[in-house]
Design a protein around this motif. Sequence first.
Motif, PDB file in Angstrom:
ATOM      1  N   ALA A  24      -4.068 -24.479  -7.231  1.00 58.02           N
ATOM      2  CA  ALA A  24      -4.600 -25.474  -8.171  1.00 58.02           C
ATOM      3  C   ALA A  24      -6.119 -25.344  -8.265  1.00 58.02           C
ATOM      4  O   ALA A  24      -6.703 -25.423  -9.362  1.00 58.02           O
ATOM      5  CB  ALA A  24      -4.215 -26.879  -7.723  1.00 58.02           C
ATOM      6  N   GLY A  25      -6.752 -25.108  -7.118  1.00 61.26           N
ATOM      7  CA  GLY A  25      -8.202 -24.956  -7.096  1.00 61.26           C
ATOM      8  C   GLY A  25      -8.644 -23.760  -7.921  1.00 61.26           C
ATOM      9  O   GLY A  25      -9.602 -23.833  -8.704  1.00 61.26           O
ATOM     10  N   GLN A  26      -7.893 -22.650  -7.777  1.00 59.94           N
ATOM     11  CA  GLN A  26      -8.222 -21.439  -8.536  1.00 59.94           C
ATOM     12  C   GLN A  26      -8.105 -21.698 -10.028  1.00 59.94           C
ATOM     13  O   GLN A  26      -8.954 -21.287 -10.821  1.00 59.94           O
ATOM     14  CB  GLN A  26      -7.286 -20.300  -8.114  1.00 59.94           C
ATOM     15  CG  GLN A  26      -7.663 -19.681  -6.785  1.00 59.94           C
ATOM     16  CD  GLN A  26      -6.582 -18.772  -6.267  1.00 59.94           C
ATOM     17  OE1 GLN A  26      -5.480 -18.728  -6.805  1.00 59.94           O
ATOM     18  NE2 GLN A  26      -6.873 -18.058  -5.195  1.00 59.94           N
ATOM     19  N   MET A  27      -7.032 -22.402 -10.402  1.00 58.51           N
ATOM     20  CA  MET A  27      -6.818 -22.692 -11.822  1.00 58.51           C
ATOM     21  C   MET A  27      -7.923 -23.600 -12.351  1.00 58.51           C
ATOM     22  O   MET A  27      -8.516 -23.348 -13.400  1.00 58.51           O
ATOM     23  CB  MET A  27      -5.454 -23.390 -12.017  1.00 58.51           C
ATOM     24  CG  MET A  27      -4.252 -22.503 -11.776  1.00 58.51           C
ATOM     25  SD  MET A  27      -4.139 -21.136 -12.939  1.00 58.51           S
ATOM     26  CE  MET A  27      -4.484 -19.744 -11.901  1.00 58.51           C
ATOM     27  N   ALA A  28      -8.185 -24.662 -11.595  1.00 62.42           N
ATOM     28  CA  ALA A  28      -9.090 -25.699 -12.095  1.00 62.42           C
ATOM     29  C   ALA A  28     -10.520 -25.192 -12.204  1.00 62.42           C
ATOM     30  O   ALA A  28     -11.257 -25.583 -13.115  1.00 62.42           O
ATOM     31  CB  ALA A  28      -9.021 -26.927 -11.203  1.00 62.42           C
ATOM     32  N   ALA A  34     -15.195 -19.605  -4.016  1.00 60.82           N
ATOM     33  CA  ALA A  34     -14.800 -20.480  -2.918  1.00 60.82           C
ATOM     34  C   ALA A  34     -13.285 -20.566  -2.811  1.00 60.82           C
ATOM     35  O   ALA A  34     -12.734 -20.599  -1.709  1.00 60.82           O
ATOM     36  CB  ALA A  34     -15.393 -21.875  -3.130  1.00 60.82           C
ATOM     37  N   PHE A  35     -12.593 -20.576  -3.944  1.00 65.65           N
ATOM     38  CA  PHE A  35     -11.136 -20.640  -3.902  1.00 65.65           C
ATOM     39  C   PHE A  35     -10.504 -19.256  -3.951  1.00 65.65           C
ATOM     40  O   PHE A  35      -9.457 -19.026  -3.360  1.00 65.65           O
ATOM     41  CB  PHE A  35     -10.608 -21.488  -5.073  1.00 65.65           C
ATOM     42  CG  PHE A  35     -10.743 -22.962  -4.821  1.00 65.65           C
ATOM     43  CD1 PHE A  35      -9.881 -23.598  -3.943  1.00 65.65           C
ATOM     44  CD2 PHE A  35     -11.731 -23.704  -5.437  1.00 65.65           C
ATOM     45  CE1 PHE A  35     -10.008 -24.946  -3.697  1.00 65.65           C
ATOM     46  CE2 PHE A  35     -11.875 -25.053  -5.181  1.00 65.65           C
ATOM     47  CZ  PHE A  35     -11.005 -25.683  -4.315  1.00 65.65           C
ATOM     48  N   ARG A  36     -11.154 -18.316  -4.657  1.00 65.47           N
ATOM     49  CA  ARG A  36     -10.576 -16.981  -4.798  1.00 65.47           C
ATOM     50  C   ARG A  36     -10.468 -16.294  -3.435  1.00 65.47           C
ATOM     51  O   ARG A  36      -9.472 -15.675  -3.113  1.00 65.47           O
ATOM     52  CB  ARG A  36     -11.456 -16.152  -5.734  1.00 65.47           C
ATOM     53  CG  ARG A  36     -10.836 -14.834  -6.153  1.00 65.47           C
ATOM     54  CD  ARG A  36     -11.863 -13.978  -6.835  1.00 65.47           C
ATOM     55  NE  ARG A  36     -12.979 -13.688  -5.930  1.00 65.47           N
ATOM     56  CZ  ARG A  36     -14.212 -13.434  -6.317  1.00 65.47           C
ATOM     57  NH1 ARG A  36     -14.523 -13.463  -7.595  1.00 65.47           N
ATOM     58  NH2 ARG A  36     -15.152 -13.159  -5.439  1.00 65.47           N
TER      59      ARG A  36
END
Lengths: 400, 331
Positions: A24-28, A34-36
């Motif tokens: 969800a973090g990657q999408m958002a 940081a998320f990748r």
Amino acid sequence: MMTLFWIAAGFAALLAAGWVMRFAGQMATGNKPAFRDMSLAVAFGYVLGVAVIVFAVWYYFQPAVTEQGMAVAGVLFFRWAVQGFAIFAIVAWIFRFFGRMVGSAGTKKLFRQMPLTAAFGLLVILIYAVLAIFAGAIAPYGQAEVFDQVNALPGGNAATGGNPAHLLGTDQIGRDLLSRLIYGAQNTVGIAFATTCLAFFLGGTFGFLAAVAQGWFDQILSRSVDVLMAIPSLIFALLLMTIASAWAGSEKWLLTIYMVLIIAVIDSTRVFRLARAVGMNIVVMDYIEAAKLRGEGLPYLIFREILPNAMAPLLAEFGLRFCFVFLTIASLSFLGVGIQPPLADWGTMVRDLAQFINFAAFSPLTAALPLMAAGAIALLTVAVNFVVDWMLQRSSGLKE
Amino acid sequence: MNSVLKIILQRLALGLLTLFIVSIVIFTAVNMLPGDFAEAILGQGATPEAVASIRRDLGLDQHPIVRYFDWLSGALRGDLGNSFAQANFASFVGDDSGVRVSVAQQIAPRFANTMFLAGVTAAIAVPFAVMLGILAALYRNSVFDKVANISTLTSISSPEFFLAYVLILFLAVLNPVLPSLSNIYEGMGFGERLQKTMLPALTLTLVVTAHMMRMTRAAIINLLASPYIEMARLKGIKPMRVIIKHALPNALAPIINVVALNLAYLITGVVVVEVVFVYPGIGQLFVDSVKIRDIPVVQACCLIFAAAYILLNLTADILSILSNPRLRHPK
């Protein structure tokens, strides 16, 4: 078996939640680094942390009393722990804030660089020192004063078997537990402090002497210290206490003196090692050579030249040694061969009150009594360790 | 290879010599007892004949040096003498029903129990501590690192009995998942035995984890500044792999050393923990014997504890030599 299953299931669920959170973090955020670059383990860690906090908050606001009016011990203990922790953290923060405001430039700077744990440690040590010095004025009764009501429950509520005059109740022969807890600071901490000082006096003196004299004197001392250190210290202390108890006979106070001597000698071996090692490095310095050529005597060399330069490592060691001595004395007392009655002492109190822990479901406050005495020991050692940890980190500066 | 063998043999000889001197220290200490064992055993009912009889029986009429070598040679053969517990000497005051219990008989089963406890603790604590240390090094200076640091520091500085009672409170009294009394007997199933050993083992785990974890973390972080780690990082290897494959092997020596030292520390910690949980191990026997002044048992337990302690320290020494090529091939 069921427990294990639920633990595994919870683990899997958290892992899945972690993956979802990362996805969800990657999408958002449109694949921000940081998320990748977040590994699944880190995501799991975050989710676990959040889950623990949510559970803690939920548990904290559970009702502490059932509909039948019974106390729910688990919730109560948890609330006490959280409140105690919060109060200490806040007070430590205020203490540090205060330290940054008043005092000389040096102490202000010291407090500015101080982490909260070290401020907490300093504060606790101060409180213990005050309690130990003024125990007689603070405690409501004497440590050996016996009252009519035995085994009064803590809480001070007469309806539930307590006594308003004794906030924490009385023990099996009718002594006020609050007073004994406060006097424990004087006896346990005082005796441990005296023992550590004695150990440092012995170990430090002989260590420096060995460093200055060297040769056969150093060899004999070092080899005998090696042998003494080959026996685990608590075991050796117990062995010697057996003999001391035979020597002391019925004179119980004599046994306490013997204990101080025994532990001081055993612990001075560790101090000796350090003092000798530090002294060895100092002895080769030019100013020692100069002092020798001036014709200074041995006492001058040790106390005026070596000691001031060896102060920093010795001071850190003093804190750690004090913890060891304090824990050894508490353990000995807990095992029944340490500080002798009528002196109030935390280790003995834990042993005497230990069986109350089984009543936790009915009377949480009673069950907390042995933990209070044991916690009093733990709190001080934790505090000293925090301060020493900070001191060591300040003087060495860990790499990276 | 030869030089390694030589070093190990040297260390072994040194360890044996230390043990020998320690046995002298223990024996001398015990012989500083005032008065006479025989009178102490008999107490009120001491008649001159009974005292003389016990003295002869225990060999107290001989010279201390003779007695020392008797004791030592007996100990080497596994014969540690007889316990002084009152019942054993009933025969001397007229009642002939007393059965002798030898110290070895008393110690053997308890020694096995203690070894079991130490084994379970090591099996939990060592992987746990090393894993925590690696994670703390990987995520250094993060919240996780700080929490792990503070909580392990807290657990190592608390007295064993505090941790033990907190665990009892939460895992035995409030949520009865584990038994708070470790009444272990012979012929118990392994599962049940493991369950009853769990709480003492967890307590000891809390005690020994901190030191091992901090050492692992420090050893790994010390290496992270070195050029070959930089190289591995620049190659693009994942941080976890850098630590496991590149840093850990070189950090093994201090880690192994601290693990062995902490196992040696377990020996002392075991005494208090066994008393709290009424675990029938050698530590509890030791404390009980100290209280009733059962000298032969105290002596024997002390010797066993010291031997285990020396052995583990020796192992730490030898392993750190073996894992370090610079020490393996001294100039």
